[in-house]
Design a protein around this motif. Sequence first.
Motif, PDB file in Angstrom:
ATOM      1  N   LEU A 152       0.835  -1.203   0.000  1.00 45.62           N
ATOM      2  CA  LEU A 152       0.000   0.000   0.000  1.00 45.62           C
ATOM      3  C   LEU A 152       0.868   1.250   0.000  1.00 45.62           C
ATOM      4  O   LEU A 152       0.581   2.221  -0.690  1.00 45.62           O
ATOM      5  N   LEU A 153       1.950   1.215   0.778  1.00 50.81           N
ATOM      6  CA  LEU A 153       2.885   2.338   0.795  1.00 50.81           C
ATOM      7  C   LEU A 153       3.397   2.605  -0.618  1.00 50.81           C
ATOM      8  O   LEU A 153       3.403   3.743  -1.090  1.00 50.81           O
ATOM      9  N   GLY A 154       3.817   1.536  -1.294  1.00 47.74           N
ATOM     10  CA  GLY A 154       4.314   1.668  -2.657  1.00 47.74           C
ATOM     11  C   GLY A 154       3.245   2.181  -3.601  1.00 47.74           C
ATOM     12  O   GLY A 154       3.492   3.046  -4.436  1.00 47.74           O
ATOM     13  N   ARG A 155       2.030   1.656  -3.421  1.00 47.13           N
ATOM     14  CA  ARG A 155       0.953   2.085  -4.321  1.00 47.13           C
ATOM     15  C   ARG A 155       0.624   3.554  -4.112  1.00 47.13           C
ATOM     16  O   ARG A 155       0.370   4.283  -5.072  1.00 47.13           O
ATOM     17  N   ALA A 156       0.625   4.017  -2.849  1.00 41.01           N
ATOM     18  CA  ALA A 156       0.332   5.426  -2.582  1.00 41.01           C
ATOM     19  C   ALA A 156       1.386   6.320  -3.233  1.00 41.01           C
ATOM     20  O   ALA A 156       1.085   7.376  -3.755  1.00 41.01           O
ATOM     21  N   LEU A 157       2.638   5.840  -3.229  1.00 44.48           N
ATOM     22  CA  LEU A 157       3.710   6.621  -3.859  1.00 44.48           C
ATOM     23  C   LEU A 157       3.736   6.414  -5.371  1.00 44.48           C
ATOM     24  O   LEU A 157       4.635   6.878  -6.056  1.00 44.48           O
ATOM     25  N   ARG A 158       2.728   5.689  -5.858  1.00 48.75           N
ATOM     26  CA  ARG A 158       2.564   5.440  -7.306  1.00 48.75           C
ATOM     27  C   ARG A 158       3.773   4.734  -7.902  1.00 48.75           C
ATOM     28  O   ARG A 158       4.280   5.118  -8.960  1.00 48.75           O
ATOM     29  N   ALA A 159       4.257   3.723  -7.201  1.00 45.73           N
ATOM     30  CA  ALA A 159       5.321   2.894  -7.756  1.00 45.73           C
ATOM     31  C   ALA A 159       4.764   2.135  -8.952  1.00 45.73           C
ATOM     32  O   ALA A 159       3.599   1.746  -8.965  1.00 45.73           O
ATOM     33  N   SER A 160       5.608   1.932  -9.963  1.00 46.13           N
ATOM     34  CA  SER A 160       5.174   1.148 -11.117  1.00 46.13           C
ATOM     35  C   SER A 160       5.108  -0.321 -10.704  1.00 46.13           C
ATOM     36  O   SER A 160       5.626  -0.708  -9.653  1.00 46.13           O
ATOM     37  N   ARG A 161       4.469  -1.135 -11.538  1.00 51.12           N
ATOM     38  CA  ARG A 161       4.396  -2.577 -11.228  1.00 51.12           C
ATOM     39  C   ARG A 161       5.781  -3.162 -11.048  1.00 51.12           C
ATOM     40  O   ARG A 161       6.040  -3.915 -10.113  1.00 51.12           O
ATOM     41  N   LEU A 162       6.671  -2.786 -11.938  1.00 50.10           N
ATOM     42  CA  LEU A 162       8.034  -3.317 -11.872  1.00 50.10           C
ATOM     43  C   LEU A 162       8.703  -2.921 -10.556  1.00 50.10           C
ATOM     44  O   LEU A 162       9.367  -3.727  -9.909  1.00 50.10           O
TER      45      LEU A 162
ATOM     46  N   SER B  96       1.179  11.276  -6.840  1.00 51.71           N
ATOM     47  CA  SER B  96       1.931  10.546  -5.834  1.00 51.71           C
ATOM     48  C   SER B  96       1.639  11.070  -4.428  1.00 51.71           C
ATOM     49  O   SER B  96       1.577  12.275  -4.198  1.00 51.71           O
ATOM     50  N   VAL B  97       1.425  10.148  -3.489  1.00 53.76           N
ATOM     51  CA  VAL B  97       1.033  10.506  -2.131  1.00 53.76           C
ATOM     52  C   VAL B  97       2.003   9.882  -1.125  1.00 53.76           C
ATOM     53  O   VAL B  97       2.222   8.680  -1.148  1.00 53.76           O
ATOM     54  N   ALA B  98       2.594  10.705  -0.278  1.00 55.51           N
ATOM     55  CA  ALA B  98       3.456  10.176   0.788  1.00 55.51           C
ATOM     56  C   ALA B  98       2.588   9.959   2.018  1.00 55.51           C
ATOM     57  O   ALA B  98       1.994  10.902   2.534  1.00 55.51           O
ATOM     58  N   TYR B  99       2.503   8.719   2.434  1.00 56.11           N
ATOM     59  CA  TYR B  99       1.504   8.339   3.438  1.00 56.11           C
ATOM     60  C   TYR B  99       2.234   7.712   4.627  1.00 56.11           C
ATOM     61  O   TYR B  99       2.937   6.730   4.478  1.00 56.11           O
ATOM     62  N   VAL B 100       2.074   8.313   5.810  1.00 54.37           N
ATOM     63  CA  VAL B 100       2.588   7.662   7.018  1.00 54.37           C
ATOM     64  C   VAL B 100       1.422   6.899   7.644  1.00 54.37           C
ATOM     65  O   VAL B 100       0.499   7.494   8.185  1.00 54.37           O
ATOM     66  N   PHE B 101       1.471   5.586   7.497  1.00 55.11           N
ATOM     67  CA  PHE B 101       0.368   4.768   7.983  1.00 55.11           C
ATOM     68  C   PHE B 101       0.377   4.697   9.509  1.00 55.11           C
ATOM     69  O   PHE B 101       1.423   4.841  10.137  1.00 55.11           O
ATOM     70  N   GLN B 102      -0.791   4.435  10.064  1.00 59.02           N
ATOM     71  CA  GLN B 102      -0.891   4.306  11.509  1.00 59.02           C
ATOM     72  C   GLN B 102       0.004   3.164  12.001  1.00 59.02           C
ATOM     73  O   GLN B 102       0.686   3.294  13.006  1.00 59.02           O
ATOM     74  N   ASN B 103       0.000   2.045  11.270  1.00 60.84           N
ATOM     75  CA  ASN B 103       0.932   0.971  11.619  1.00 60.84           C
ATOM     76  C   ASN B 103       2.219   1.136  10.814  1.00 60.84           C
ATOM     77  O   ASN B 103       2.612   0.271  10.035  1.00 60.84           O
ATOM     78  N   ALA B 174       6.458  14.295  -3.006  1.00 65.69           N
ATOM     79  CA  ALA B 174       5.057  14.014  -3.311  1.00 65.69           C
ATOM     80  C   ALA B 174       4.207  15.243  -3.029  1.00 65.69           C
ATOM     81  O   ALA B 174       4.393  15.895  -2.007  1.00 65.69           O
ATOM     82  N   PRO B 175       3.288  15.560  -3.909  1.00 68.89           N
ATOM     83  CA  PRO B 175       2.470  16.766  -3.739  1.00 68.89           C
ATOM     84  C   PRO B 175       1.497  16.675  -2.568  1.00 68.89           C
ATOM     85  O   PRO B 175       0.955  17.679  -2.142  1.00 68.89           O
ATOM     86  N   VAL B 176       1.275  15.454  -2.082  1.00 71.12           N
ATOM     87  CA  VAL B 176       0.347  15.272  -0.967  1.00 71.12           C
ATOM     88  C   VAL B 176       1.015  14.432   0.115  1.00 71.12           C
ATOM     89  O   VAL B 176       1.637  13.416  -0.179  1.00 71.12           O
ATOM     90  N   VAL B 177       0.898  14.888   1.367  1.00 72.23           N
ATOM     91  CA  VAL B 177       1.409  14.113   2.496  1.00 72.23           C
ATOM     92  C   VAL B 177       0.248  13.787   3.425  1.00 72.23           C
ATOM     93  O   VAL B 177      -0.525  14.675   3.802  1.00 72.23           O
ATOM     94  N   LEU B 178       0.091  12.518   3.757  1.00 67.48           N
ATOM     95  CA  LEU B 178      -0.959  12.101   4.686  1.00 67.48           C
ATOM     96  C   LEU B 178      -0.308  11.493   5.915  1.00 67.48           C
ATOM     97  O   LEU B 178       0.546  10.619   5.802  1.00 67.48           O
ATOM     98  N   LEU B 179      -0.701  11.981   7.085  1.00 66.67           N
ATOM     99  CA  LEU B 179      -0.098  11.494   8.324  1.00 66.67           C
ATOM    100  C   LEU B 179      -1.187  10.951   9.232  1.00 66.67           C
ATOM    101  O   LEU B 179      -2.082  11.702   9.638  1.00 66.67           O
ATOM    102  N   ASP B 180      -1.137   9.678   9.514  1.00 70.25           N
ATOM    103  CA  ASP B 180      -2.157   9.052  10.351  1.00 70.25           C
ATOM    104  C   ASP B 180      -1.569   8.797  11.739  1.00 70.25           C
ATOM    105  O   ASP B 180      -0.765   7.891  11.905  1.00 70.25           O
ATOM    106  N   GLU B 181      -1.941   9.606  12.696  1.00 72.57           N
ATOM    107  CA  GLU B 181      -1.425   9.500  14.075  1.00 72.57           C
ATOM    108  C   GLU B 181       0.106   9.419  14.084  1.00 72.57           C
ATOM    109  O   GLU B 181       0.673   8.471  14.631  1.00 72.57           O
ATOM    110  N   PRO B 182       0.780  10.411  13.519  1.00 75.00           N
ATOM    111  CA  PRO B 182       2.226  10.255  13.323  1.00 75.00           C
ATOM    112  C   PRO B 182       3.055  10.364  14.592  1.00 75.00           C
ATOM    113  O   PRO B 182       4.235  10.055  14.563  1.00 75.00           O
ATOM    114  N   PHE B 183       2.437  10.794  15.705  1.00 71.06           N
ATOM    115  CA  PHE B 183       3.248  10.966  16.916  1.00 71.06           C
ATOM    116  C   PHE B 183       2.903   9.947  17.989  1.00 71.06           C
ATOM    117  O   PHE B 183       3.342  10.058  19.129  1.00 71.06           O
ATOM    118  N   ASN B 184       2.114   8.921  17.645  1.00 73.79           N
ATOM    119  CA  ASN B 184       1.539   8.088  18.711  1.00 73.79           C
ATOM    120  C   ASN B 184       2.542   7.190  19.442  1.00 73.79           C
ATOM    121  O   ASN B 184       2.234   6.641  20.468  1.00 73.79           O
TER     122      ASN B 184
END
Lengths: 252, 274
Positions: A152-162, B96-103, B174-184
């Motif tokens: 999911l992390l990779g997909r959010a960063l729009r990684a290609s399939r490769l 492209s989205v930089a996402y800090v997941f809760q886990n 990445a033009p968008v950054v999403l942070l889910d509970e980043p300090f927990n």
Amino acid sequence: MRRIAAMTPTVAASGIILLAWAVISYPQLVNPFFVPTPTAVFGSLLDVVGSAAGVRDVLNTTLRWLAGFFIGAGIGVGLGVALGLSRRTFDALEAILDFARSIPPVALLPLFLLVFGIGHSSKVAVAAWTAALPTVIGAGYAVRHARETRLLLGRALRASRLQLYTMFVLPEALPEILSTLRVSLSLALIAAVAAEMLLGGDTGLGKRIFESAIIYDTAQLYAGIVLVGGLGFVANKIVGQLDRRFVHWAGR
Amino acid sequence: MNAKAQVKHDASEGSAARILLKDVRKAFPNAGRDAESADEILVLDGINVDVDQGEVVAVVGPNGCGKTTLLNLIAGLLEADAGDVTLDGKRSESVSVAYVFQNFRETLLPWRTAEENVALPLELAGARRVTARATAREFLRRHAPEVSPRAFPYTLSGGQQQLVAIARAIVSQAPVVLLDEPFNQLDSQYRCQVRARFLDLWASKAQTTILVTHDVEDAILCSQRLLVLSRRPARVLREIRVPLTWPRTDSAVHDELFSEVERTVLQLLRGERS
């Protein structure tokens, strides 16, 4: 120093077994034909590795085993990874692969004999077959087990399939693939030695062990067994080291 | 292929994207076997959110109200049942989205060192490996000096791992950054320190940022605008512009205006309990 300390229990346990063997064999508590003395066995072992024929047997077995392993495991990993990436193909072939894996390789020896003859190639082929099947299935599962969150992390960063495959899925599959390879390596040795015993030809440790029994030379028979065991043991240790070096992060 | 190249191009410029959600609805199939319960659980209903380019918005709301679902929709990891989610007017899958997941711990790649993890988004965006890693190392050195760049994640403490995860999102272009509970995972003192550092960073970065947190103090301090969500199915209860100067420092918590906003938010949230 720490290494030596860590080895102590191993050395002690081996010493106890050796001692028990000596206690039983020297006073001939058991028929020496079945339990020859340690000196007889190690003497015979030295004879084997000291003779040109003996060295040739060790080399031939090692070559057949490793050639079989590399061919089989190479094909196995390639095929397994490809199948793991395509869920549908994997599902379609899973039962067939499971069936093929369930065939004892020994049952296939006559077939391999017919196809490849009594030379090197039949033994290599048996070892390769034996190494390939668990590797295909192991590598396939390893690839499928990639953790969803990382993808999911990779997909959010729009990684290609490769990129997803090479930077996420494959590294993640590596520990499982390596442990599969470790199993295949042992299986390939079993297969190579069995093939040497049963497929004719006149070299190899399997052949030597078999013939020792026929001529009632039990010391040499045990020497052959120790040599084969030693080969497997060393190989396993080497793979263990590779494991620790390249996938030290596994399970963390 | 073209779209992909475009994304890479956008990413390298470090642009920000406008996040727009219009009448978004999202429900999940109900896993419970209770015959009387509904077939699906409605999580978000009629959500409208508009986050400007480069704006930093915090989302607060009761537990389980759908904050994470909202982020997953924006990241394009989930599809809305109805309504539109667009980033700069494009379908979200193309930005492209930089996402800090809760886990976050599961998303740190264990075969990569701290610096290699931080370099990941740069490498994915097409940067050369050496350059990406040098940038990452420098970033860690400046903004997270307590993390040794060559350490593997499993040797780091929970707080340090979290720092790496946050750094990885912020270093990306990445033009968008999403942070889910980043300090927990940070204890209260460390948390203030880290918060202060990233307040600094956010002020200097152009990325559009959404911060999800259950901590009202974090939310107010670290955002220009607050979205208070209702309990499930979540609607936007209130939008509050934080009346404090931006960029901000940690001392803003002592401001009278801060307490005022805090009171309002807490009151709204109390109403959503029960």
